[in-house]
Design a protein around this motif. Structure first.
Motif, PDB file in Angstrom:
ATOM      1  N   UNK A   4       0.800  -1.219   0.000  1.00 42.98           N
ATOM      2  CA  UNK A   4       0.000   0.000   0.000  1.00 42.98           C
ATOM      3  C   UNK A   4       0.824   1.256   0.000  1.00 42.98           C
ATOM      4  N   UNK A   5       2.104   1.141   0.361  1.00 40.86           N
ATOM      5  CA  UNK A   5       2.950   2.340   0.400  1.00 40.86           C
ATOM      6  C   UNK A   5       3.053   2.989  -0.954  1.00 40.86           C
ATOM      7  N   UNK A   6       2.909   2.232  -2.016  1.00 45.23           N
ATOM      8  CA  UNK A   6       3.088   2.797  -3.342  1.00 45.23           C
ATOM      9  C   UNK A   6       1.894   3.637  -3.769  1.00 45.23           C
ATOM     10  N   UNK A   7       0.864   3.706  -2.920  1.00 44.14           N
ATOM     11  CA  UNK A   7      -0.267   4.574  -3.215  1.00 44.14           C
ATOM     12  C   UNK A   7      -0.071   5.977  -2.677  1.00 44.14           C
ATOM     13  N   UNK A  18       2.399  15.625   5.922  1.00 40.86           N
ATOM     14  CA  UNK A  18       1.896  14.287   5.604  1.00 40.86           C
ATOM     15  C   UNK A  18       2.997  13.351   5.130  1.00 40.86           C
ATOM     16  N   UNK A  19       4.234  13.827   5.083  1.00 38.88           N
ATOM     17  CA  UNK A  19       5.320  12.995   4.584  1.00 38.88           C
ATOM     18  C   UNK A  19       5.615  11.858   5.552  1.00 38.88           C
ATOM     19  N   UNK A  20       5.841  10.671   4.979  1.00 39.97           N
ATOM     20  CA  UNK A  20       6.147   9.500   5.794  1.00 39.97           C
ATOM     21  C   UNK A  20       7.189   8.629   5.108  1.00 39.97           C
ATOM     22  N   UNK A  21       8.097   8.103   5.905  1.00 35.31           N
ATOM     23  CA  UNK A  21       8.980   7.036   5.446  1.00 35.31           C
ATOM     24  C   UNK A  21       8.238   5.730   5.658  1.00 35.31           C
ATOM     25  N   UNK A  39       8.378  -2.282   6.303  1.00 32.97           N
ATOM     26  CA  UNK A  39       7.473  -1.192   5.981  1.00 32.97           C
ATOM     27  C   UNK A  39       6.940  -0.548   7.263  1.00 32.97           C
ATOM     28  N   UNK A  40       7.793   0.199   7.943  1.00 32.28           N
ATOM     29  CA  UNK A  40       7.307   0.929   9.116  1.00 32.28           C
ATOM     30  C   UNK A  40       6.542   2.179   8.672  1.00 32.28           C
ATOM     31  N   UNK A  41       6.063   2.939   9.616  1.00 36.64           N
ATOM     32  CA  UNK A  41       5.489   4.255   9.321  1.00 36.64           C
ATOM     33  C   UNK A  41       6.205   5.265  10.199  1.00 36.64           C
ATOM     34  N   UNK A  42       7.030   6.091   9.550  1.00 37.59           N
ATOM     35  CA  UNK A  42       7.823   7.084  10.272  1.00 37.59           C
ATOM     36  C   UNK A  42       7.447   8.449   9.735  1.00 37.59           C
ATOM     37  N   UNK A 488      18.649   1.524   3.227  1.00 34.51           N
ATOM     38  CA  UNK A 488      18.089   2.341   2.150  1.00 34.51           C
ATOM     39  C   UNK A 488      16.637   2.614   2.482  1.00 34.51           C
ATOM     40  N   UNK A 489      16.274   3.871   2.511  1.00 36.70           N
ATOM     41  CA  UNK A 489      14.876   4.194   2.812  1.00 36.70           C
ATOM     42  C   UNK A 489      14.406   5.319   1.913  1.00 36.70           C
ATOM     43  N   UNK A 490      13.077   5.420   1.760  1.00 38.27           N
ATOM     44  CA  UNK A 490      12.559   6.489   0.902  1.00 38.27           C
ATOM     45  C   UNK A 490      11.212   6.987   1.357  1.00 38.27           C
ATOM     46  N   UNK A 491      10.879   8.154   0.862  1.00 38.13           N
ATOM     47  CA  UNK A 491       9.576   8.787   1.084  1.00 38.13           C
ATOM     48  C   UNK A 491       9.208   9.569  -0.175  1.00 38.13           C
TER      49      UNK A 491
END
Length: 496
Positions: A4-7, A18-21, A39-42, A488-491
């Motif tokens: 769901x992160x890709x939505x 509203x930005x989240x890693x 897939x955490x929510x940061x 490696x992480x992204x937002x």
């Protein structure tokens, strides 16, 4: 792997708050995580005090595009991979997908840059060129099919998985009859064959074209400052490479290869201030840029070239692992020098040497001393029982690759952006930062960081220490604790 992160970029959340890693890939020093997805929510929130390390992203500073990571498909690598395919097709395709699937969200490294020798190298069964007929200056006997068919079949298999693959070709030596001493092993090109060599390289491009393999870039000569009598090599002065480049550029433009790049030098960091600079001075318009190897000098030497030619492209095209070296020490060195470091100094690629070898660093050209005991290590190890394993080179490159792959089909590749590290623990983190644009102007860009935490206190006593870090982005702040290893992480955020 899709989630769901890709939505997130599609949501009508246009406030910075509203930005989240939500996407993280991790490889840790103790191998408890090996290119592991989570897939955490940061949340990015209103800034507070900085942590012991503070990563500041400057997305107003945008630098070079990064075109991919990968390795060389030598004759030896292609042969081993094809043998695996013959013995265990399912295992072969599983490996190839894990290496090359660049689909967004895939559980794979997405390697997208492959270097291919034109003719024999020190990882071939024998020394050969595409035209070994002595005195054939008209190249009537040129035949690319003298190369092992495995090279082309494996390349096509890779392309069937990753249609974004960039193929970079380069000879280890001109044909023996073009050289002093009439041998591919060492020596130099006779000046009377400069135009013949340019035609030979054009025919090489046409040969790959006939195999339905488009070539992204071609280099004139691998390691032109190396003349080794035990395997195909060739000493090539700057003036000779420049003249070949000028002639080849004209031939390529006149024969449908105007979009194929010519990349010069292909040798070590240590001479970055000399050979590649002089090459540009003599033939700047013919070369898109230069490439470097890691075996002498230091990564910071790349600046000796870019300071003179900041608009020219730079590629890191070769470095090899050594059998028996320490897994975690290698990871640290690779990230600091190659897959974060070289990119920080302007490189648009990061490549290792052999894509695949066996557990003894074989097969090599009989008699070569290029990879003396204990031998070179491939990115992948292919075993006699039709099994495979992946080495530390894979994990280092995979972590870097995830940060720059296109988010959209047909979309742009990641570009390096500004980043700095502060705080009392700033020395513990080595960081690269990237932005990947989108096809639709309404979709949010992807922002990525690749972080090496090398605080293992190994200079005193072994004590791996996770580092809590704040991440500063557009006046907001997120907090994450980086384990010792690579993260490696992204937002996603609106375009700057």
């Amino acid at each position: 792997m899709r989630s769901s992160c890709f939505l997130v970029p599609q949501l009508a959340l246009h406030g910075v708050a509203s930005l989240q890693i939500q996407d993280i890939w991790t490889t840790t020093w103790d191998r408890s995580d090996l290119f592991t997805y989570s897939q955490p929510t940061i949340d990015f929130v209103t800034p507070g005090p900085i942590a012991s390390a503070d990563i500041a992203i400057d997305d107003s500073s945008v630098y070079q595009t990064v075109y991919g990571f990968g390795a060389a498909l030598t004759d030896s690598s292609a042969g081993l991979l094809n043998d695996l395919k013959t013995q265990n097709s399912a295992s072969y395709w599983q490996l190839m997908d894990y290496l090359f699937n660049a689909t967004d969200g895939a559980n794979a490294a997405g390697f997208s840059y492959i270097r291919v020798p034109l003719g024999a190298s020190d990882f071939s069964t024998d020394a050969y060129s595409y035209d070994d007929m002595s005195g054939d200056t008209s190249l009537n006997h040129f035949n690319i099919d003298v190369a092992p068919s495995d090279v082309f079949s494996v390349l096509k298999d890779i392309m069937s998985i990753n249609n974004m693959l960039r193929v970079h070709v380069v000879p280890w030596s001109p044909p023996a009859w073009m050289k002093s001493g009439d041998t591919m092993d060492g020596g130099s090109l006779d000046s009377q064959h400069i135009s013949t060599m340019a035609s030979y390289l054009l025919k090489s491009l046409q040969g790959f074209q006939s195999e339905a393999i488009p070539v992204y870039a071609i280099s004139i000569q691998n390691e032109p400052e190396n003349s080794n009598p035990t395997y195909p090599t060739c000493s090539m002065p700057v003036a000779t490479e420049a003249q070949i480049g000028i002639a080849l550029r004209t031939l390529m433009n006149n024969h449908g290869f105007s979009s194929t790049k010519i990349i010069g030098y292909e040798h070590n960091w240590g001479d970055a201030a000399n050979y590649p600079v002089q090459l540009m001075q003599q033939a700047e318009s013919s070369f898109a840029g230069v490439s470097f190897h890691c075996y002498e000098g230091s990564v910071s030497d790349q600046a000796e070239f870019t300071s003179h030619y900041p608009t020219k492209e730079v590629y890191l095209t070769e470095c090899t692992g050594t059998i028996g070296s320490d897994w975690w020490s290698d990871i640290k060195w690779y990230m600091d020098n190659l897959f974060i470091g070289s990119i920080t100094y302007g490189a648009s690629s990061g490549l290792m040497w052999n894509l695949a070898l066996d557990g003894n660093g074989q097969p090599t050209l009989p008699g070569t001393n290029s990879c003396s005991s204990p031998g070179c290590r491939g990115v992948v190890q292919i075993n006699n029982d039709a099994t495979w394993s992946i080495n530390q080179e894979f994990y280092a490159m995979a972590q870097a690759s995830k940060a720059i792959l296109p988010r959209d089909v047909g979309g742009p590749w990641g570009q390096r952006i500004g980043v700095s590290v502060g705080g009392s623990h700033d020395w513990a983190l080595v960081v690269g930062a990237y932005v990947t644009g989108r096809v639709s102007s309404t979709d949010w860009d992807r922002y990525s960081i690749v972080v090496l935490n090398w605080d293992d206190s190994s200079s005193t006593t072994w004590d791996p220490v996770p580092v809590e870090a704040t991440i500063e982005f557009r006046g907001m702040q997120a907090t994450y604790t980086f384990p010792v290893g690579i993260t490696t992480l992204w937002w996603y955020a609106e375009p700057n």
